[in-house]
Design an enzyme around this catalytic site. Structure first.
Site: not given
Length: 645
Positions: A472, A596, A598
């Protein structure tokens, strides 16, 4: 009909009138257009040649300002009474207009004079009816328009003409001083040809529309009318049922355009490309064999060939007759640019010629495009070019820490593509600016401060590379580097995970065994990579607990307003990209705009937004929960913009 000054309204389209604060003695030129209602201010240019040097100012503005825009007045900062200060601005503007028109006749146009009080910043507008009159008239009202970009581009278009010329000329070898006169004569001969009956101008659209693309229109020199007053040319209704090219308006090329996207800047404006051809065969009324004529030189002569690559951009309302757009905008622009290039080349005529390149820009805060001639013999980083860009930034009121006028930021005037601006990389598409169009933050009285500029969204599993569970921070770093690329601070490619790891090994931060591993990295490692690959310095903020983050909302808001770069948030083994904050200073309520990394799905904007992978996260929601865990240590990486122009 020009309104009387008692009822005249000054319309201000530009976002910022004062380019450099309330510094006394600062003079700015007010820019308008003959195609707009009188006293409409589109932009302002700062006078940078003091006294002022009107010859130098007119030379600069003739190169910089596209045809279709003109100086309509002046604004002066001072301490004395408003009308007296405005009158000085009017006098300067009228002198500049005479230099730009290269005529000494009386300027009887009504123009705008403005004064700014150096103490309070208050701006007063006046109208000057004639050069003969020493008294100014106050205006009835001043309107600051919203959606000013829409005002320009929904009803206007750009005409673009590129014309490469190889210009040969001879001069006596025994008299090099004659070379300048011969070169000037050759330039004048080219200019004469622009208006010859046999010259042909071909107009065609640069817009890739979903409907039928209109056929090119051929205009011949013998049909063109020259010297008309642009503001008095009759406009034509939009229609595709016209057989006479004289009755075609510029809108002819955009009748079938079905573009849904808003047209609010020069970059996505409708464009017409003009090609110039010399149809010399039409000069002879009868057919015949080619004839070669021999003119022997009376003495030894020297030949010089000068490369002149003309590239002009002009603005026209769509209802302007196409023939007038060519004869009264494009051709005068070609003439002016030829003279500008001639002036630059003359001192080096018998030496190595400067490598002149012409670029068009539409920097933020300037509603219309500008044209710049760069000498690129030694590249963009050569100090002479840096100084040129600094002076242009000063003239346009642009910040000195952003490369807004580097060639990589020039307008792309190729065929428009109406598809979403996504980037294809390594066989897959990367979404750009996924935060655009997301729901509001929910902070009732908040002020949102968000990223400035574009970025690409990097996340897990892209490029068929499985980094789920450990990559990430790598993906956040890739998003940050993409921002610096898209703002043209660097041409360095966005590095892969392996290239990031290799960089950390090269600087001695990691052992060689780190390359190819699945080890996490954090803010410190990201700062090392940004410094090594891009020369970008970073600020790092540490928090003992997620509960401390809202306390720094004001500081984060200042970062987005002043730096505008994306931020990496690291917490334990998790990393996110922060794109903005929405902060209510009164209540302390705040939200964070999170991207994000992820996410593991496809490049589907709707799916990403609906799934919450890009959106506002409240510091504390209605249930008392926070996106940031209170018992977790966090650090923030705040990249700083390099100071460069």
């Amino acid at each position: 009909m020009v309104p009387s000054s008692e009822t005249a309204t000054v319309r201000v389209l530009c976002q910022k009138l004062l380019l450099s604060g309330n510094q006394p003695g600062t003079l700015q030129w007010l820019i308008g257009s003959p195609f707009f209602p009188p006293f409409t201010v589109v932009s302002t240019f700062r006078c940078i040649h003091h006294s002022p040097d009107f010859q130098q100012e007119s030379d600069d503005l003739r190169k910089l300002l596209p045809k279709g825009f003109e100086v309509i007045g002046g604004l002066l900062v001072g301490y004395s009474d408003a009308e007296k200060t405005a009158f000085e601005a009017v006098r300067a503007a009228r002198r500049l207009r005479k230099h730009l028109s290269e005529g000494g006749e009386l300027d009887d146009e009504k123009i705008v004079g403005a004064s700014c009080d150096a103490g309070t910043g208050t701006i007063h507008f006046f109208i000057s009816k004639s050069e003969n009159l020493t008294k100014l008239e106050p205006v009835g009202s001043v309107v600051y328009e919203e959606k000013s970009g829409k005002y320009l581009w929904e009803n206007g278009c750009l005409l673009h003409c590129e014309l490469p010329i190889k210009l040969p000329f001879y001069f006596p070898a025994s008299s090099p001083s004659d070379s300048k006169e011969k070169f000037s004569d050759a330039i004048d001969a080219v200019i004469t040809q622009f208006k010859e009956p046999y010259v042909v101008y071909i107009a065609e659209t640069l817009k890739k529309a979903s409907g039928d693309v209109p056929k090119p229109v051929v205009l011949r020199g013998k049909d063109l009318g020259f010297g008309a007053d642009a503001s008095n040319i009759n406009r034509l209704p939009a229609t595709d049922q016209v057989s006479d090219t004289k009755m075609l308006s510029c809108s002819h090329f955009f009748l079938n355009s079905k573009t849904a996207a808003a047209v609010n800047s020069a970059e996505n404006a409708d464009k017409i490309h003009i090609s110039v051809m010399l149809n010399r065969s039409e000069k002879s009324p009868t057919s015949g064999a080619p004839v070669a004529e021999y003119f022997p030189a009376m003495e030894e002569a020297r030949l010089i060939v000068v490369d002149l690559n003309l590239d002009v951009l002009t603005y026209a309302p769509k209802d302007l007759p196409l023939m007038h757009a060519v004869s009264n905008l494009v051709i005068p622009a070609l003439v002016d640019q030829l003279y500008s290039l001639k002036k630059i080349i003359l001192p080096y005529l018998l030496m190595v010629h400067p490598q002149l390149r012409i670029y068009h820009f539409n920097p933020p805060g300037v509603l219309h495009p500008i044209t710049i001639i760069y000498e690129l013999n030694y590249g963009e980083t050569e100090m002479k070019q840096v100084d040129v860009r600094k002076s242009l930034h000063l003239r346009l009121g642009l910040p000195l820490d952003r490369p807004l006028l580097r060639t990589a930021n020039a307008l792309d005037l190729s065929v428009n593509d109406d598809s979403r601006g996504n980037i294809k990389k390594r066989g897959s598409f990367l979404l750009k600016d996924v935060h655009i169009g997301i729901p509001s933050s929910g902070v009732a009285e908040g002020v949102a401060s968000i990223i400035q500029g574009s970025y690409e969204y990097y996340h897990y599993l892209q490029d068929s590379f499985d980094d789920s569970g450990w990559g990430c921070a790598y993906r956040s770093l890739q998003t940050i580097i993409s921002w610096f690329r898209l703002q043209h601070y660097t041409s360095v490619a966005v590095p892969s995970h392996r290239e990031i790891q290799q960089t950390l090994v090269e600087i001695g931060d990691k052992d060689p065994s780190f390359i190819g591993s699945r080890e996490w990295i954090g803010a410190i490692e990201l700062s090392f990579v940004l410094d090594k690959l891009l020369g970008v310095s970073c600020k790092i903020m540490n928090f003992r607990s997620g509960s401390e983050l809202p306390e720094k909302c004001r500081e984060l808001a200042m970062h987005f307003e002043n730096q505008g770069t994306p931020i990496m948030i690291g917490g334990g083994v998790l990393a996110y990209t922060l794109l903005g904050v929405d902060y209510d200073e009164g209540s302390g309520d705040c939200a964070f705009l999170i991207l994000d990394p992820h996410y593991t799905g496809s490049e589907d904007h709707k799916k990403i937004v609906n799934g919450g992978w890009c959106g506002w996260k409240k510091a504390v929601d209605s249930k008392g929960k926070s996106f940031f865990l209170h018992n977790k240590f966090y650090n923030l990486l705040l990249p700083q913009r390099p100071n460069m122009v």
